[in-house]
Design a protein around this motif. Structure first.
Motif, PDB file in Angstrom:
ATOM      1  N   ALA A  95       0.823  -1.346   0.076  1.00  0.00           N
ATOM      2  CA  ALA A  95      -0.003  -0.040  -0.111  1.00  0.00           C
ATOM      3  C   ALA A  95       0.743   1.283   0.195  1.00  0.00           C
ATOM      4  CB  ALA A  95      -0.940  -0.081   1.121  1.00  0.00           C
ATOM      5  N   HIS A  96       2.202   1.282   0.669  1.00  0.00           N
ATOM      6  CA  HIS A  96       3.016   2.461   0.733  1.00  0.00           C
ATOM      7  C   HIS A  96       3.465   2.605  -0.538  1.00  0.00           C
ATOM      8  CE1 HIS A  96       6.830   4.412   1.252  1.00  0.00           C
ATOM      9  NE2 HIS A  96       6.164   5.192   2.320  1.00  0.00           N
ATOM     10  N   ARG A  97       3.794   1.703  -1.206  1.00  0.00           N
ATOM     11  CA  ARG A  97       4.353   1.787  -2.648  1.00  0.00           C
ATOM     12  C   ARG A  97       3.362   2.434  -3.486  1.00  0.00           C
ATOM     13  NH1 ARG A  97       6.782  -2.948  -1.529  1.00  0.00           N
ATOM     14  NH2 ARG A  97       5.343  -4.345  -2.359  1.00  0.00           N
ATOM     15  N   ARG A  98       2.140   2.000  -3.376  1.00  0.00           N
ATOM     16  CA  ARG A  98       1.023   2.544  -4.081  1.00  0.00           C
ATOM     17  C   ARG A  98       0.637   3.895  -3.911  1.00  0.00           C
ATOM     18  NH1 ARG A  98      -1.549  -1.676  -3.330  1.00  0.00           N
ATOM     19  NH2 ARG A  98      -3.061  -0.844  -1.638  1.00  0.00           N
ATOM     20  N   ILE A  99       0.525   4.310  -2.550  1.00  0.00           N
ATOM     21  CA  ILE A  99       0.461   5.728  -2.015  1.00  0.00           C
ATOM     22  C   ILE A  99       1.432   6.822  -2.699  1.00  0.00           C
ATOM     23  CG2 ILE A  99       0.252   7.096   0.110  1.00  0.00           C
ATOM     24  CD1 ILE A  99      -1.196   4.646   1.344  1.00  0.00           C
ATOM     25  N   VAL A 100       2.788   6.314  -2.592  1.00  0.00           N
ATOM     26  CA  VAL A 100       3.454   7.422  -2.979  1.00  0.00           C
ATOM     27  C   VAL A 100       4.091   7.405  -4.393  1.00  0.00           C
ATOM     28  CG1 VAL A 100       4.939   7.327  -0.400  1.00  0.00           C
ATOM     29  CG2 VAL A 100       5.738   5.945  -2.244  1.00  0.00           C
ATOM     30  N   ARG A 101       3.470   6.378  -5.167  1.00  0.00           N
ATOM     31  CA  ARG A 101       3.948   6.265  -6.705  1.00  0.00           C
ATOM     32  C   ARG A 101       3.748   7.636  -7.347  1.00  0.00           C
ATOM     33  NH1 ARG A 101       0.947   1.935  -8.487  1.00  0.00           N
ATOM     34  NH2 ARG A 101       2.379   0.671  -7.483  1.00  0.00           N
ATOM     35  N   HIS A 102       2.672   8.111  -7.262  1.00  0.00           N
ATOM     36  CA  HIS A 102       2.160   9.400  -7.941  1.00  0.00           C
ATOM     37  C   HIS A 102       3.013  10.558  -7.559  1.00  0.00           C
ATOM     38  CE1 HIS A 102       0.143  12.535 -10.154  1.00  0.00           C
ATOM     39  NE2 HIS A 102       0.121  12.974  -8.930  1.00  0.00           N
ATOM     40  N   PRO A 103       3.068  10.896  -6.313  1.00  0.00           N
ATOM     41  CA  PRO A 103       3.766  12.176  -5.812  1.00  0.00           C
ATOM     42  C   PRO A 103       5.444  11.790  -5.989  1.00  0.00           C
ATOM     43  CG  PRO A 103       2.402  11.239  -4.144  1.00  0.00           C
ATOM     44  CD  PRO A 103       2.459  10.228  -4.986  1.00  0.00           C
ATOM     45  N   ARG A 104       5.684  10.640  -6.087  1.00  0.00           N
ATOM     46  CA  ARG A 104       7.381  10.343  -6.626  1.00  0.00           C
ATOM     47  C   ARG A 104       7.651  10.782  -7.989  1.00  0.00           C
ATOM     48  NH1 ARG A 104       8.935   5.522  -2.587  1.00  0.00           N
ATOM     49  NH2 ARG A 104       9.612   7.055  -0.819  1.00  0.00           N
ATOM     50  N   LEU A 132      -1.307  19.175 -10.103  1.00  0.00           N
ATOM     51  CA  LEU A 132      -0.769  17.793 -10.506  1.00  0.00           C
ATOM     52  C   LEU A 132       0.104  17.237  -9.476  1.00  0.00           C
ATOM     53  CD1 LEU A 132       0.223  16.197 -12.895  1.00  0.00           C
ATOM     54  CD2 LEU A 132       2.169  17.766 -13.283  1.00  0.00           C
ATOM     55  N   LYS A 133       0.912  17.989  -8.594  1.00  0.00           N
ATOM     56  CA  LYS A 133       1.655  17.464  -7.685  1.00  0.00           C
ATOM     57  C   LYS A 133       0.416  16.957  -6.342  1.00  0.00           C
ATOM     58  CE  LYS A 133       5.718  18.339  -4.878  1.00  0.00           C
ATOM     59  NZ  LYS A 133       5.296  17.985  -3.881  1.00  0.00           N
ATOM     60  N   MET A 134      -0.446  17.652  -6.084  1.00  0.00           N
ATOM     61  CA  MET A 134      -1.155  17.593  -4.883  1.00  0.00           C
ATOM     62  C   MET A 134      -2.220  16.428  -5.014  1.00  0.00           C
ATOM     63  SD  MET A 134       0.330  19.254  -2.880  1.00  0.00           S
ATOM     64  CE  MET A 134      -0.581  19.280  -1.446  1.00  0.00           C
ATOM     65  N   ARG A 135      -2.864  16.151  -6.378  1.00  0.00           N
ATOM     66  CA  ARG A 135      -3.708  15.070  -6.678  1.00  0.00           C
ATOM     67  C   ARG A 135      -3.577  14.302  -7.628  1.00  0.00           C
ATOM     68  NH1 ARG A 135      -8.835  18.554  -8.039  1.00  0.00           N
ATOM     69  NH2 ARG A 135      -7.534  19.105  -9.955  1.00  0.00           N
ATOM     70  N   PRO A 136      -3.467  12.886  -7.349  1.00  0.00           N
ATOM     71  CA  PRO A 136      -3.194  12.018  -8.504  1.00  0.00           C
ATOM     72  C   PRO A 136      -4.251  12.215  -9.389  1.00  0.00           C
ATOM     73  CG  PRO A 136      -3.580  11.010  -6.203  1.00  0.00           C
ATOM     74  CD  PRO A 136      -4.126  12.248  -5.976  1.00  0.00           C
ATOM     75  N   GLY A 137      -3.984  11.782 -10.725  1.00  0.00           N
ATOM     76  CA  GLY A 137      -4.792  12.047 -11.969  1.00  0.00           C
ATOM     77  C   GLY A 137      -3.913  12.313 -13.271  1.00  0.00           C
ATOM     78  N   GLY A 138      -2.451  12.418 -12.971  1.00  0.00           N
ATOM     79  CA  GLY A 138      -1.618  12.359 -13.922  1.00  0.00           C
ATOM     80  C   GLY A 138      -1.907  13.872 -14.570  1.00  0.00           C
ATOM     81  N   VAL A 198       5.841  12.620  -9.781  1.00  0.00           N
ATOM     82  CA  VAL A 198       6.059  14.266  -9.985  1.00  0.00           C
ATOM     83  C   VAL A 198       7.193  14.867  -9.462  1.00  0.00           C
ATOM     84  CG1 VAL A 198       4.701  16.525  -9.369  1.00  0.00           C
ATOM     85  CG2 VAL A 198       3.328  14.296 -10.003  1.00  0.00           C
ATOM     86  N   ILE A 199       7.780  14.273  -8.285  1.00  0.00           N
ATOM     87  CA  ILE A 199       9.080  14.887  -7.792  1.00  0.00           C
ATOM     88  C   ILE A 199      10.121  14.755  -8.927  1.00  0.00           C
ATOM     89  CG2 ILE A 199      10.764  14.386  -5.990  1.00  0.00           C
ATOM     90  CD1 ILE A 199       8.750  16.396  -5.026  1.00  0.00           C
ATOM     91  N   ARG A 200      10.189  13.374  -9.374  1.00  0.00           N
ATOM     92  CA  ARG A 200      11.135  13.188 -10.521  1.00  0.00           C
ATOM     93  C   ARG A 200      11.181  14.272 -11.529  1.00  0.00           C
ATOM     94  NH1 ARG A 200       9.592   7.861  -9.514  1.00  0.00           N
ATOM     95  NH2 ARG A 200      10.920   6.834  -7.766  1.00  0.00           N
ATOM     96  N   LEU A 201       9.725  14.275 -11.970  1.00  0.00           N
ATOM     97  CA  LEU A 201       9.700  15.495 -13.143  1.00  0.00           C
ATOM     98  C   LEU A 201      10.154  16.802 -12.642  1.00  0.00           C
ATOM     99  CD1 LEU A 201       8.322  16.287 -15.826  1.00  0.00           C
ATOM    100  CD2 LEU A 201       6.176  16.639 -14.764  1.00  0.00           C
ATOM    101  N   LEU A 202       9.889  17.411 -11.455  1.00  0.00           N
ATOM    102  CA  LEU A 202      10.301  18.586 -11.167  1.00  0.00           C
ATOM    103  C   LEU A 202      11.840  18.671 -10.818  1.00  0.00           C
ATOM    104  CD1 LEU A 202       7.457  19.370  -8.179  1.00  0.00           C
ATOM    105  CD2 LEU A 202       7.902  20.423 -10.611  1.00  0.00           C
TER     106      LEU A 202
END
Length: 130
Positions: free
Chosen positions: A58-67, A103-109, A69-73
């Motif tokens: 679950a942790h991997r799933r929860i942080v996948r999107h924010p990570r 984009l960073k604060m909400r999943p949705g890509g 976006v961080i890589r993009l930034l």
């Protein structure tokens, strides 16, 4: 920022880490609180099921999107020419800036930016020679 700190394991034996202790993505936005609450919910469900492995997943799933976006930034931050053009596009359009923050604060890509926002940022990147 943006910042990224990871830990090797978020759960081991009878110990589990949540929130910033489980790694953090950006110490400035307050996003860590939202992630910590989601991780805590996942941890409670995992404890109730008697399986901390469920929390690790679950942790991997929860942080996948924010990570992502961080890589993009970080990619933008590391390239001065790209950073200049992206920042120029965001500065020129308040609505685009708001969508970019979402984009960073909400999943949705990237769809959060909308097709016009993606086109504008892409055009800026192409003009910058990306």
């Amino acid at each position: 920022g943006p910042l990224e700190q990871r830990c090797r394991r978020v759960a081991s034996g009878r110990l589990a880490l949540v929130g910033d202790a489980a790694g953090y993505l950006d110490a400035i936005t307050g996003e860590g609180l939202a992630l910590a609450f989601r991780e805590a919910q996942a941890l409670v469900a995992s404890i109730a099921a008697g399986d901390l492995g469920r929390y690790r997943s679950a942790h991997r799933r929860i942080v996948r999107h924010p990570r992502a976006v961080i890589r993009l930034l970080l990619l933008v931050e590391e390239r001065q020419w790209l950073r200049r053009h992206v920042m120029s596009a965001l500065h020129a359009d308040d609505d685009l800036m708001t969508r970019f923050l979402n984009l960073k604060m909400r999943p949705g890509g990237p769809r959060i930016l909308g097709s016009d926002g993606l086109l504008r940022l892409s055009a800026e990147a192409l003009l910058a020679g990306f």
